[in-house]
Design a protein around this motif. Structure first.
Motif, mmCIF file in Angstrom:
data_model
loop_
_atom_site.group_PDB
_atom_site.id
_atom_site.type_symbol
_atom_site.label_atom_id
_atom_site.label_comp_id
_atom_site.label_asym_id
_atom_site.label_seq_id
_atom_site.Cartn_x
_atom_site.Cartn_y
_atom_site.Cartn_z
ATOM 1 N N ARG A 14 -4.361 0.791 -9.630
ATOM 2 C CA ARG A 14 -3.688 0.425 -8.389
ATOM 3 C C ARG A 14 -2.201 0.154 -8.605
ATOM 4 N NH1 ARG A 14 -7.587 -3.904 -5.465
ATOM 5 N NH2 ARG A 14 -7.817 -4.692 -7.598
ATOM 6 N N GLN A 15 -1.634 0.801 -9.580
ATOM 7 C CA GLN A 15 -0.207 0.645 -9.868
ATOM 8 C C GLN A 15 0.648 1.056 -8.670
ATOM 9 O OE1 GLN A 15 1.664 2.355 -13.523
ATOM 10 N NE2 GLN A 15 2.683 3.717 -12.070
ATOM 11 N N ILE A 16 1.622 0.207 -8.344
ATOM 12 C CA ILE A 16 2.667 0.560 -7.371
ATOM 13 C C ILE A 16 3.987 0.052 -7.925
ATOM 14 C CG2 ILE A 16 3.512 0.348 -5.010
ATOM 15 C CD1 ILE A 16 0.676 -0.316 -4.117
ATOM 16 N N PHE A 39 0.843 -1.192 0.000
ATOM 17 C CA PHE A 39 0.000 0.000 0.000
ATOM 18 C C PHE A 39 0.874 1.236 0.000
ATOM 19 C CE2 PHE A 39 0.718 -0.393 4.590
ATOM 20 C CZ PHE A 39 0.875 0.929 4.993
ATOM 21 N N VAL A 40 0.319 2.311 -0.533
ATOM 22 C CA VAL A 40 0.956 3.624 -0.520
ATOM 23 C C VAL A 40 -0.106 4.635 -0.136
ATOM 24 C CG1 VAL A 40 2.226 5.369 -1.820
ATOM 25 C CG2 VAL A 40 2.542 2.947 -2.372
ATOM 26 N N TYR A 41 0.133 5.337 0.960
ATOM 27 C CA TYR A 41 -0.783 6.388 1.372
ATOM 28 C C TYR A 41 -0.141 7.740 1.089
ATOM 29 C CZ TYR A 41 -3.297 9.678 4.310
ATOM 30 O OH TYR A 41 -3.982 10.784 4.758
ATOM 31 N N ASP A 42 -0.779 8.508 0.223
ATOM 32 C CA ASP A 42 -0.340 9.861 -0.118
ATOM 33 C C ASP A 42 -0.858 10.798 0.971
ATOM 34 O OD1 ASP A 42 -0.071 12.463 -1.136
ATOM 35 O OD2 ASP A 42 -0.453 11.821 -3.202
ATOM 36 N N ARG A 43 0.048 11.296 1.809
ATOM 37 C CA ARG A 43 -0.352 12.117 2.947
ATOM 38 C C ARG A 43 -0.773 13.519 2.531
ATOM 39 N NH1 ARG A 43 4.092 11.568 7.563
ATOM 40 N NH2 ARG A 43 2.271 12.100 8.860
ATOM 41 N N ILE A 44 -0.325 13.964 1.372
ATOM 42 C CA ILE A 44 -0.662 15.311 0.899
ATOM 43 C C ILE A 44 -2.067 15.327 0.303
ATOM 44 C CG2 ILE A 44 0.049 17.235 -0.546
ATOM 45 C CD1 ILE A 44 2.034 16.436 1.701
ATOM 46 N N GLU A 45 -2.369 14.344 -0.522
ATOM 47 C CA GLU A 45 -3.661 14.301 -1.210
ATOM 48 C C GLU A 45 -4.670 13.382 -0.521
ATOM 49 O OE1 GLU A 45 -3.229 13.507 -5.358
ATOM 50 O OE2 GLU A 45 -1.625 14.991 -5.635
ATOM 51 N N GLU A 90 6.228 4.811 -7.019
ATOM 52 C CA GLU A 90 5.425 5.546 -7.995
ATOM 53 C C GLU A 90 4.054 4.898 -8.130
ATOM 54 O OE1 GLU A 90 5.720 5.915 -12.736
ATOM 55 O OE2 GLU A 90 7.446 6.770 -11.677
ATOM 56 N N THR A 91 3.021 5.680 -7.930
ATOM 57 C CA THR A 91 1.657 5.240 -8.221
ATOM 58 C C THR A 91 1.248 5.847 -9.558
ATOM 59 O OG1 THR A 91 0.529 7.108 -7.166
ATOM 60 C CG2 THR A 91 1.180 5.266 -5.743
ATOM 61 N N GLN A 92 0.013 5.619 -9.960
ATOM 62 C CA GLN A 92 -0.457 6.215 -11.212
ATOM 63 C C GLN A 92 -0.607 7.725 -11.076
ATOM 64 O OE1 GLN A 92 -4.386 5.135 -12.851
ATOM 65 N NE2 GLN A 92 -3.296 4.147 -14.526
ATOM 66 N N HIS A 93 -0.648 8.216 -9.837
ATOM 67 C CA HIS A 93 -0.901 9.631 -9.598
ATOM 68 C C HIS A 93 0.361 10.427 -9.281
ATOM 69 C CE1 HIS A 93 -5.163 8.595 -9.357
ATOM 70 N NE2 HIS A 93 -4.802 7.587 -8.595
ATOM 71 N N LYS A 94 1.380 9.765 -8.707
ATOM 72 C CA LYS A 94 2.502 10.547 -8.196
ATOM 73 C C LYS A 94 3.735 9.669 -7.998
ATOM 74 C CE LYS A 94 1.393 13.632 -5.138
ATOM 75 N NZ LYS A 94 1.036 14.327 -3.868
ATOM 76 N N ARG A 95 4.881 10.331 -8.038
ATOM 77 C CA ARG A 95 6.158 9.667 -7.752
ATOM 78 C C ARG A 95 6.714 10.244 -6.454
ATOM 79 N NH1 ARG A 95 10.365 7.247 -11.188
ATOM 80 N NH2 ARG A 95 12.414 7.479 -10.228
ATOM 81 N N PHE A 96 7.092 9.382 -5.525
ATOM 82 C CA PHE A 96 7.677 9.785 -4.253
ATOM 83 C C PHE A 96 9.149 9.385 -4.243
ATOM 84 C CE2 PHE A 96 3.219 8.696 -3.603
ATOM 85 C CZ PHE A 96 2.728 9.840 -2.976
ATOM 86 N N SER A 97 10.019 10.359 -4.040
ATOM 87 C CA SER A 97 11.461 10.104 -4.010
ATOM 88 C C SER A 97 11.959 10.134 -2.577
ATOM 89 C CB SER A 97 12.202 11.149 -4.847
ATOM 90 O OG SER A 97 11.815 11.056 -6.209
#
Length: 334
Positions: A131-133, A66-72, A179-186
């Protein structure tokens, strides 16, 4: 050579998981079916919280990421139910063994390479779908890093009891991306923190627990890692540890206070000595309940932040503010 019962800080010499828990990986027997193994890697940054696990239950296997985007405030998660005989490879060496999952075009690889100073997590999950991760992550951990190694009986039968081994370490340095379909986290060592959790053994048929994990910098700039639990190990040994600038402090029993019916309300986590007093503020949750004839599972896991204080070995309070992490309530009949 098996390690002795206890909560050990550091790696034990001549260690063998198979000897420690008396597993029988080469034979197909009832005991083998009851063996539990999992490897979990959690990543925390200011922008996201992520967790990935490969779980081998002897008679079944599953995986999730899972990936939780804390900003969005966006949660992306994907789970897999796979064959324990073909879909999952799981070596019994937490420091220099690998774990792999492959299912319907998705793949998860966990490469534990402490002898060369790192662990690697590679994610290729549902590329191009909602649900790309995707991810390539390297976690810095050396042979002289100091994990918790716990070997515990699961009943009061002493050496005749079923045994569980777990190895955990938190606050580790990370580099790479998810990287999800919405955003890349570095990720780099200044903005991200990892927890490694590797467990193997013969848990009780019905097991309940609370768990908390966090990573971040304290108000005074120290690198912090946290692993707390309650109820899962109840025969004299525990896994409650804080790492302060990579040095662990072993703690006694922890208490979790929360509203199970409203898990997005704040939680309190503390010990009776008051060397840990934390409030957890949920931002999002994952939740599932399954009930089969032979097995059942119910869990609530919330992502969010911890604030409060911990106390170092010199008795000095270290203030924490919005340290990212997760808390969990879990029931398993397995």
């Amino acid at each position: 050579m098996a390690i002795s019962f206890g909560s050990h800080l550091g790696r034990q010499a001549d260690f063998s998981v198979e000897d420690a828990v008396n597993s029988t990986p080469s034979s197909f027997a009832w005991k083998t079916i009851r063996e539990k193994r999992w490897c979990y890697i959690g990543i925390v940054s200011d922008e996201c919280i992520s967790g990935t696990a490969l779980v081998h239950l002897g008679y079944a296997a599953n995986a999730f990421s899972f990936v939780y985007d804390r900003i969005e405030n966006r949660m992306i998660e994907k789970g897999f139910v796979i064959s324990p005989f073909s879909g999952l490879e799981f070596e019994r060496d937490p420091d220099n063994g690998s774990c792999h999952m492959q299912s319907k075009g998705s793949r998860i690889d966990m490469l534990n390479q402490v002898k060369i100073g790192n662990r690697q997590l590679n994610l290729n999950i549902e590329k191009g779908k909602s649900r790309q991760i995707l991810g390539e992550i390297e976690i810095e951990e050396h042979a002289d890093s100091i994990p918790l190694q716990l070997l515990t009986p699961m009943s009061n039968k002493g050496e005749k009891a079923n045994k569980v081994f777990t190895q955990k370490i938190g606050g580790l340095k990370v580099k790479g991306f998810i990287e999800t379909q919405h955003k890349r986290f570095s990720f780099n060592e200044q903005n991200a923190f990892a927890l490694f959790d590797w467990t193997n053994g013969f848990h009780n048929r019905v097991t309940r627990w609370n768990w908390a994990s966090a990573g971040g910098f304290s108000e005074c700039g120290k690198r912090i890692g946290i692993n707390f639990s309650k109820d899962v190990y109840t025969f004299g040994y525990g896994e409650n540890v804080i790492w302060i600038d990579e040095k662990p402090i072993l703690l006694g029993d922890m208490e979790f206070e929360y509203d199970a019916e409203n898990p997005l309300n704040p939680w309190k986590i503390y010990n009776k000595e008051k060397t840990v007093e934390l409030n957890f503020y949920p931002e999002a949750k994952r939740q599932a309940k399954e009930d089969f004839v032979f097995a059942a599972s119910s869990f609530i896991q919330a992502c969010g932040s911890f604030s409060g204080h911990i106390t170092n070995s010199n008795g000095e309070k270290i203030q924490l503010r919005q340290l990212g992490g997760v808390v969990e309530e879990h029931y398993a009949k397995w």
